[in-house]
Write a protein that holds these residues in place. Structure first.
Motif, PDB file in Angstrom:
ATOM      1  N   GLU A  72      -3.852   3.736  -8.142  1.00 57.23           N
ATOM      2  CA  GLU A  72      -4.146   4.597  -7.006  1.00 57.23           C
ATOM      3  C   GLU A  72      -3.620   3.892  -5.756  1.00 57.23           C
ATOM      4  O   GLU A  72      -3.950   2.733  -5.499  1.00 57.23           O
ATOM      5  N   VAL A  73      -2.772   4.569  -5.003  1.00 53.75           N
ATOM      6  CA  VAL A  73      -2.110   3.955  -3.859  1.00 53.75           C
ATOM      7  C   VAL A  73      -2.815   4.353  -2.568  1.00 53.75           C
ATOM      8  O   VAL A  73      -3.054   5.532  -2.314  1.00 53.75           O
ATOM      9  N   LYS A  74      -3.164   3.367  -1.749  1.00 54.50           N
ATOM     10  CA  LYS A  74      -3.755   3.614  -0.455  1.00 54.50           C
ATOM     11  C   LYS A  74      -2.884   2.983   0.627  1.00 54.50           C
ATOM     12  O   LYS A  74      -2.286   1.919   0.413  1.00 54.50           O
ATOM     13  N   TYR A  75      -2.844   3.623   1.776  1.00 48.86           N
ATOM     14  CA  TYR A  75      -1.961   3.186   2.865  1.00 48.86           C
ATOM     15  C   TYR A  75      -2.661   3.457   4.192  1.00 48.86           C
ATOM     16  O   TYR A  75      -3.297   4.499   4.371  1.00 48.86           O
ATOM     17  N   THR A  76      -2.577   2.504   5.105  1.00 50.01           N
ATOM     18  CA  THR A  76      -3.132   2.729   6.433  1.00 50.01           C
ATOM     19  C   THR A  76      -2.282   2.026   7.476  1.00 50.01           C
ATOM     20  O   THR A  76      -1.714   0.959   7.209  1.00 50.01           O
ATOM     21  N   THR A  77      -2.216   2.626   8.653  1.00 54.08           N
ATOM     22  CA  THR A  77      -1.523   1.991   9.780  1.00 54.08           C
ATOM     23  C   THR A  77      -2.496   1.142  10.593  1.00 54.08           C
ATOM     24  O   THR A  77      -2.091   0.483  11.548  1.00 54.08           O
ATOM     25  N   SER A  78      -3.773   1.162  10.219  1.00 55.69           N
ATOM     26  CA  SER A  78      -4.783   0.373  10.924  1.00 55.69           C
ATOM     27  C   SER A  78      -4.891  -1.028  10.324  1.00 55.69           C
ATOM     28  O   SER A  78      -4.394  -1.292   9.230  1.00 55.69           O
ATOM     29  N   ASP A  79      -5.585  -1.894  11.036  1.00 53.48           N
ATOM     30  CA  ASP A  79      -5.800  -3.258  10.556  1.00 53.48           C
ATOM     31  C   ASP A  79      -7.124  -3.311   9.807  1.00 53.48           C
ATOM     32  O   ASP A  79      -8.098  -3.934  10.245  1.00 53.48           O
ATOM     33  N   TYR A  99      -7.400   2.287 -17.556  1.00 53.98           N
ATOM     34  CA  TYR A  99      -7.660   1.199 -16.606  1.00 53.98           C
ATOM     35  C   TYR A  99      -6.996   1.539 -15.275  1.00 53.98           C
ATOM     36  O   TYR A  99      -5.774   1.706 -15.202  1.00 53.98           O
ATOM     37  N   ILE A 100      -7.808   1.620 -14.205  1.00 56.61           N
ATOM     38  CA  ILE A 100      -7.282   2.022 -12.897  1.00 56.61           C
ATOM     39  C   ILE A 100      -7.373   0.869 -11.902  1.00 56.61           C
ATOM     40  O   ILE A 100      -8.384   0.164 -11.827  1.00 56.61           O
ATOM     41  N   TYR A 101      -6.306   0.708 -11.138  1.00 60.28           N
ATOM     42  CA  TYR A 101      -6.237  -0.302 -10.084  1.00 60.28           C
ATOM     43  C   TYR A 101      -5.865   0.375  -8.763  1.00 60.28           C
ATOM     44  O   TYR A 101      -5.323   1.494  -8.751  1.00 60.28           O
ATOM     45  N   VAL A 102      -6.153  -0.312  -7.670  1.00 63.05           N
ATOM     46  CA  VAL A 102      -5.774   0.151  -6.341  1.00 63.05           C
ATOM     47  C   VAL A 102      -4.711  -0.794  -5.783  1.00 63.05           C
ATOM     48  O   VAL A 102      -4.889  -2.015  -5.821  1.00 63.05           O
ATOM     49  N   VAL A 103      -3.605  -0.233  -5.286  1.00 67.13           N
ATOM     50  CA  VAL A 103      -2.630  -1.010  -4.529  1.00 67.13           C
ATOM     51  C   VAL A 103      -2.713  -0.502  -3.092  1.00 67.13           C
ATOM     52  O   VAL A 103      -2.471   0.673  -2.824  1.00 67.13           O
ATOM     53  N   PHE A 104      -3.082  -1.391  -2.183  1.00 68.70           N
ATOM     54  CA  PHE A 104      -3.408  -1.014  -0.804  1.00 68.70           C
ATOM     55  C   PHE A 104      -2.393  -1.632   0.152  1.00 68.70           C
ATOM     56  O   PHE A 104      -2.237  -2.848   0.207  1.00 68.70           O
ATOM     57  N   GLU A 117      -9.226  -4.032  -8.668  1.00 67.28           N
ATOM     58  CA  GLU A 117      -9.696  -3.123  -9.714  1.00 67.28           C
ATOM     59  C   GLU A 117     -10.387  -1.940  -9.038  1.00 67.28           C
ATOM     60  O   GLU A 117     -11.180  -2.126  -8.106  1.00 67.28           O
ATOM     61  N   TYR A 118     -10.110  -0.755  -9.510  1.00 67.75           N
ATOM     62  CA  TYR A 118     -10.658   0.440  -8.869  1.00 67.75           C
ATOM     63  C   TYR A 118     -12.182   0.429  -8.857  1.00 67.75           C
ATOM     64  O   TYR A 118     -12.805   0.636  -7.809  1.00 67.75           O
ATOM     65  N   GLU A 119     -12.796   0.184  -9.992  1.00 67.28           N
ATOM     66  CA  GLU A 119     -14.258   0.228 -10.072  1.00 67.28           C
ATOM     67  C   GLU A 119     -14.890  -0.752  -9.101  1.00 67.28           C
ATOM     68  O   GLU A 119     -15.879  -0.434  -8.424  1.00 67.28           O
TER      69      GLU A 119
END
Length: 336
Positions: A72-79, A99-104, A117-119
């Motif tokens: 699951e991909v997350k993106y933000t322009t904030s700090d 198995y789910i992971y987050v790439v931020f 890890e997502y969970e």
């Protein structure tokens, strides 16, 4: 591929993307997600057991399916390492993923890309129309928050397979646990699967001037209908819902946020004009800031579309022009 091998690959992926983020950056969430997919594809090119789906539905969860692994991909322009995530409903879940992971990707401050890890990364639940998770990538093991599922006393895999009625029982218990003295009338059982869950409720009138201005700017940006005629009885409905469901703020008189003399004519100069126009002129800079920092999921929900931060003011003006009568926002607002 074992989970250890997959996580090692995520380390390499994040190192590559962090370097790219600091050199040239990623200008939109789509640009970043596409690049995450490309890098992961390159790192698994020699592993025939993993094939990346390049044609996944727009609302699929997770964003990138790689056999039994998903990202699951997350993106933000904030700090910040915190972001609104997917719906608790998970109606678009890719069932082949185990198995789910987050790439931020954090573009604010010192740009960096991390994974988790997502969970373990889901730390909170909030809702507008339906409950949504919030994820946060910890800066270190010492700074990590306890996951939402640990707080609720249930494994994510077990929680996700419950129907919505059962899920809400856990969410209500969680709400009462973290806010035991609050008035939780808005999360009691109802004959519907849609819920409103602003875990903490505050009155708008009790906020600081700075927070009032920030929330007015966000609400104005998310809800361009506020420029409608003053005779339109429903033009502030979305404003009230946004403040309540995303910030837990109850505003009794939403029209006063933009039409009261104290916000539209603080100088009391008696120059007349359209009060909503004058009120918006005074918070243009705050709206620009909100446009660059607010989570894309909010615009998808309220506007029905994803818009990159740099184009949100322009798109807001297009929407506002359609709603306004007797004046044209694009002719008087955000001209400099």
């Amino acid at each position: 591929m074992t989970t250890e091998e997959f996580e090692s690959m995520l380390d390499k992926c994040c190192d590559i993307l962090t370097n790219e983020a600091r050199q040239k950056g990623f200008k939109s969430s789509k640009h970043f997600e596409d690049r995450v997919r490309e890098v992961l594809d390159g790192l698994t090119v020699e592993d025939s057991s993993i094939k990346i789906d390049y044609d996944s539905p727009a609302q699929a969860f997770p964003d990138i399916a790689m056999g039994e692994y998903g990202v699951e991909v997350k993106y933000t322009t904030s700090d910040t390492w915190r972001s609104i995530a997917n719906s608790v409903l998970e109606t678009q879940r890719v069932e082949s993923v185990k198995y789910i992971y987050v790439v931020f990707g954090k573009m604010g401050g010192i740009p960096e890309v991390r994974w988790g890890e997502y969970e373990a990364s889901v730390v909170h639940v909030r809702t507008s129309h339906v409950p949504r998770f919030e994820v946060e990538i910890a800066s270190s093991a010492e700074n990590s928050r306890e996951s939402l599922f640990k707080q609720m006393g249930i494994r994510y895999e077990d929680f996700r397979q419950l129907d919505m009625t059962e899920k809400m029982k856990y969410i209500r218990a969680y709400a009462r646990k973290i806010h035991p003295d609050g008035r939780l009338w808005w999360i009691e059982e109802r004959d519907t699967d849609e819920h409103t869950l602003p875990i903490q409720a505050r009155l708008y009138t009790n906020l600081s001037t700075e927070e009032k201005t920030r929330l007015r700017a966000e609400a104005a940006l998310v809800c361009p209908k506020i420029v409608k005629s003053g005779r339109d009885r429903n033009k502030y409905d979305d404003v009230v819902l946004y403040l309540l469901t995303y910030h837990g703020v109850l505003c009794h008189q939403a029209r006063d946020l933009f039409s009261a003399g104290s916000v539209a004519n603080p100088a009391n100069d008696d120059n007349g004009g359209i009060y909503i126009e004058r009120a918006l002129k005074l918070i243009e800079d705050d709206m620009r800031k909100a446009a660059m920092e607010m989570d894309d999921a909010i615009f998808v929900e309220y506007w029905g579309e994803s818009v990159i931060p740099e184009q949100r003011i322009e798109r807001w003006l297009e929407k506002a022009d359609e709603f306004a009568r007797g004046w044209k926002p694009s002719k008087s607002l955000f001209l400099d």
